[in-house]
Scaffold this motif. Structure first.
Motif, PDB file in Angstrom:
ATOM      1  N   VAL A  69       0.838  -1.209   0.000  1.00 22.50           N
ATOM      2  CA  VAL A  69       0.000   0.000   0.000  1.00 22.50           C
ATOM      3  C   VAL A  69       0.867   1.251   0.000  1.00 22.50           C
ATOM      4  O   VAL A  69       0.604   2.212  -0.742  1.00 22.50           O
ATOM      5  CB  VAL A  69      -0.944  -0.001   1.223  1.00 22.50           C
ATOM      6  CG1 VAL A  69      -1.707   1.321   1.312  1.00 22.50           C
ATOM      7  CG2 VAL A  69      -1.928  -1.161   1.130  1.00 22.50           C
ATOM      8  N   GLU A  70       1.919   1.263   0.808  1.00 15.59           N
ATOM      9  CA  GLU A  70       2.815   2.427   0.871  1.00 15.59           C
ATOM     10  C   GLU A  70       3.533   2.639  -0.454  1.00 15.59           C
ATOM     11  O   GLU A  70       3.727   3.785  -0.887  1.00 15.59           O
ATOM     12  CB  GLU A  70       3.823   2.234   2.001  1.00 15.59           C
ATOM     13  CG  GLU A  70       3.196   2.281   3.386  1.00 15.59           C
ATOM     14  CD  GLU A  70       4.144   1.828   4.486  1.00 15.59           C
ATOM     15  OE1 GLU A  70       3.945   2.245   5.639  1.00 15.59           O
ATOM     16  OE2 GLU A  70       5.080   1.045   4.181  1.00 15.59           O
ATOM     17  N   LYS A 212      -4.840  -6.206  -2.847  1.00 16.02           N
ATOM     18  CA  LYS A 212      -4.842  -7.489  -2.127  1.00 16.02           C
ATOM     19  C   LYS A 212      -4.501  -7.286  -0.651  1.00 16.02           C
ATOM     20  O   LYS A 212      -5.111  -7.907   0.216  1.00 16.02           O
ATOM     21  CB  LYS A 212      -3.840  -8.447  -2.779  1.00 16.02           C
ATOM     22  CG  LYS A 212      -4.279  -8.983  -4.130  1.00 16.02           C
ATOM     23  CD  LYS A 212      -3.228  -9.921  -4.711  1.00 16.02           C
ATOM     24  CE  LYS A 212      -3.660 -10.472  -6.056  1.00 16.02           C
ATOM     25  NZ  LYS A 212      -2.620 -11.362  -6.654  1.00 16.02           N
ATOM     26  N   GLN A 213      -3.524  -6.419  -0.378  1.00 14.80           N
ATOM     27  CA  GLN A 213      -3.139  -6.165   1.011  1.00 14.80           C
ATOM     28  C   GLN A 213      -4.295  -5.514   1.773  1.00 14.80           C
ATOM     29  O   GLN A 213      -4.585  -5.887   2.915  1.00 14.80           O
ATOM     30  CB  GLN A 213      -1.911  -5.257   1.070  1.00 14.80           C
ATOM     31  CG  GLN A 213      -1.474  -4.927   2.511  1.00 14.80           C
ATOM     32  CD  GLN A 213      -0.258  -4.037   2.569  1.00 14.80           C
ATOM     33  OE1 GLN A 213       0.690  -4.226   1.823  1.00 14.80           O
ATOM     34  NE2 GLN A 213      -0.278  -3.032   3.440  1.00 14.80           N
ATOM     35  N   ARG A 218      -8.661  -5.797   5.743  1.00 16.99           N
ATOM     36  CA  ARG A 218     -10.082  -5.691   6.094  1.00 16.99           C
ATOM     37  C   ARG A 218     -10.613  -7.019   6.614  1.00 16.99           C
ATOM     38  O   ARG A 218     -11.401  -7.063   7.568  1.00 16.99           O
ATOM     39  CB  ARG A 218     -10.899  -5.227   4.884  1.00 16.99           C
ATOM     40  CG  ARG A 218     -10.749  -3.749   4.569  1.00 16.99           C
ATOM     41  CD  ARG A 218     -11.815  -3.276   3.611  1.00 16.99           C
ATOM     42  NE  ARG A 218     -11.658  -3.872   2.296  1.00 16.99           N
ATOM     43  CZ  ARG A 218     -10.987  -3.309   1.306  1.00 16.99           C
ATOM     44  NH1 ARG A 218     -10.408  -2.138   1.480  1.00 16.99           N
ATOM     45  NH2 ARG A 218     -10.891  -3.910   0.128  1.00 16.99           N
ATOM     46  N   LYS A 219     -10.179  -8.091   5.991  1.00 15.45           N
ATOM     47  CA  LYS A 219     -10.604  -9.427   6.425  1.00 15.45           C
ATOM     48  C   LYS A 219     -10.103  -9.710   7.838  1.00 15.45           C
ATOM     49  O   LYS A 219     -10.853 -10.228   8.682  1.00 15.45           O
ATOM     50  CB  LYS A 219     -10.054 -10.485   5.456  1.00 15.45           C
ATOM     51  CG  LYS A 219     -10.453 -11.909   5.796  1.00 15.45           C
ATOM     52  CD  LYS A 219      -9.874 -12.883   4.789  1.00 15.45           C
ATOM     53  CE  LYS A 219     -10.213 -14.324   5.161  1.00 15.45           C
ATOM     54  NZ  LYS A 219      -9.624 -15.289   4.184  1.00 15.45           N
ATOM     55  N   GLN A 220      -8.840  -9.367   8.114  1.00 16.94           N
ATOM     56  CA  GLN A 220      -8.263  -9.591   9.433  1.00 16.94           C
ATOM     57  C   GLN A 220      -8.967  -8.739  10.481  1.00 16.94           C
ATOM     58  O   GLN A 220      -9.244  -9.207  11.605  1.00 16.94           O
ATOM     59  CB  GLN A 220      -6.765  -9.249   9.399  1.00 16.94           C
ATOM     60  CG  GLN A 220      -6.015  -9.575  10.685  1.00 16.94           C
ATOM     61  CD  GLN A 220      -6.002 -11.059  11.005  1.00 16.94           C
ATOM     62  OE1 GLN A 220      -6.009 -11.895  10.102  1.00 16.94           O
ATOM     63  NE2 GLN A 220      -6.003 -11.390  12.288  1.00 16.94           N
ATOM     64  N   LYS A 221      -9.289  -7.489  10.123  1.00 17.01           N
ATOM     65  CA  LYS A 221      -9.985  -6.598  11.047  1.00 17.01           C
ATOM     66  C   LYS A 221     -11.381  -7.123  11.364  1.00 17.01           C
ATOM     67  O   LYS A 221     -11.840  -7.049  12.514  1.00 17.01           O
ATOM     68  CB  LYS A 221     -10.076  -5.196  10.446  1.00 17.01           C
ATOM     69  CG  LYS A 221     -10.625  -4.154  11.392  1.00 17.01           C
ATOM     70  CD  LYS A 221     -10.583  -2.775  10.766  1.00 17.01           C
ATOM     71  CE  LYS A 221     -11.119  -1.720  11.727  1.00 17.01           C
ATOM     72  NZ  LYS A 221     -11.081  -0.358  11.133  1.00 17.01           N
TER      73      LYS A 221
END
Length: 273
Positions: A69-70, A212-213, A218-221
């Motif tokens: 993302v960065e 993807k990241q 979002r899935k982990q959150k």
């Protein structure tokens, strides 16, 4: 004639400035040291790929501390040749043409004119002629030069002919070709003819990895939120009746007086004296 005696150019990495030539890359556009070359390789990039981008972008490609993302954020372009939507960012724009595939007949195979035989004066018999099989080729008809724009939400081709504005989530697949891109939507191919094919393909990969990241985060959150909710259910607060029974037991055991029990009971029930 004196060129033979000219001093060889000193090695200097175009990314980190290292002067160490050991196992480094020397190219027509510049030098890249082994450490930077290894960092590029980890992102599936070659040293030549690095020179497709600006100096700052090259440094970011070789920075292992940047996550997907960065890295994508570092490729944002401040000024875009079109109006961006809310939350939309531009990552590439450059000259390009649109295209359309046309099938044309270029000749025939097995064509036979046949034989003509004069039977009598003014009468000719023709036999053996055949039209043969048509030879067809697919050619790409290109539009006038326009602009191809790549954002985190859209693929846009700004041309007077064969232009398009495609949401990224509608794209089924992208076919990378030597002379351009084939963007498929609902089994229809939209053609982009450009000399920046490799550069665009790399940026698309960077944006895909970032997406993807974000999806994984979002899935982990969501999993963590569900886990906390389940934990709170297991740790439900003790009811008022249970609290009263606890103090009743203490009174029965003589640990607290009846007056203390009554005062605590009123507190739990919300009664005030």
């Amino acid at each position: 004639m004196f060129g033979f005696f000219e001093k060889k150019k000193e090695f200097c990495c175009a990314i980190c400035g290292s002067k160490d030539p050991q196992e480094g890359f020397r190219g027509a556009k510049g030098d890249i040291c082994k450490n930077c070359a290894d960092a590029l390789e980890k992102r599936d990039l070659t040293c030549d790929d690095a020179f497709l981008f600006t100096e700052d972008q090259r440094k970011n490609l070789c920075n292992p501390a940047l996550d997907a993302v960065e890295l994508a954020d570092s490729f944002q372009i401040e000024k875009a040749p079109l109006v961006l939507q809310e939350g939309e960012y531009c990552y590439y724009y450059g000259d390009a043409c649109g295209g359309r595939i046309q099938t044309v007949t270029t000749g025939y195979t097995g064509r036979n004119k046949g034989v003509s035989v004069q039977i009598m004066k003014g009468v000719t018999y023709h036999t053996g002629g055949s039209a043969g099989q048509a030879v067809r080729e697919q050619l790409i008809e290109s539009s006038p030069t326009g602009r191809f724009v790549l954002t985190n939400k859209r693929f846009v081709l700004l041309t007077a002919l064969y232009g398009f504005d495609i949401p990224g989530d509608k794209v089924q697949t992208i076919d990378v070709r030597p002379d351009g891109l084939g963007i498929y939507v609902k089994n229809k191919m939209h053609i982009v003819l450009t000399s920046d094919v490799r550069k665009i393909a790399i940026i698309i990969t960077i944006l895909t990895n970032a997406t993807k990241q974000q999806q994984e985060e979002r899935k982990q959150k969501s999993l963590e939120t569900t886990k906390k909710r389940q934990t709170r259910k297991k740790q439900a607060p003790v009811s008022g009746a249970d609290e009263i029974m606890k103090y009743k037991k203490l009174m029965d055991e003589g640990i607290i007086t009846e007056a203390q029990f009554e005062r605590k009971k009123n507190e739990i029930l919300g009664f005030t004296e």
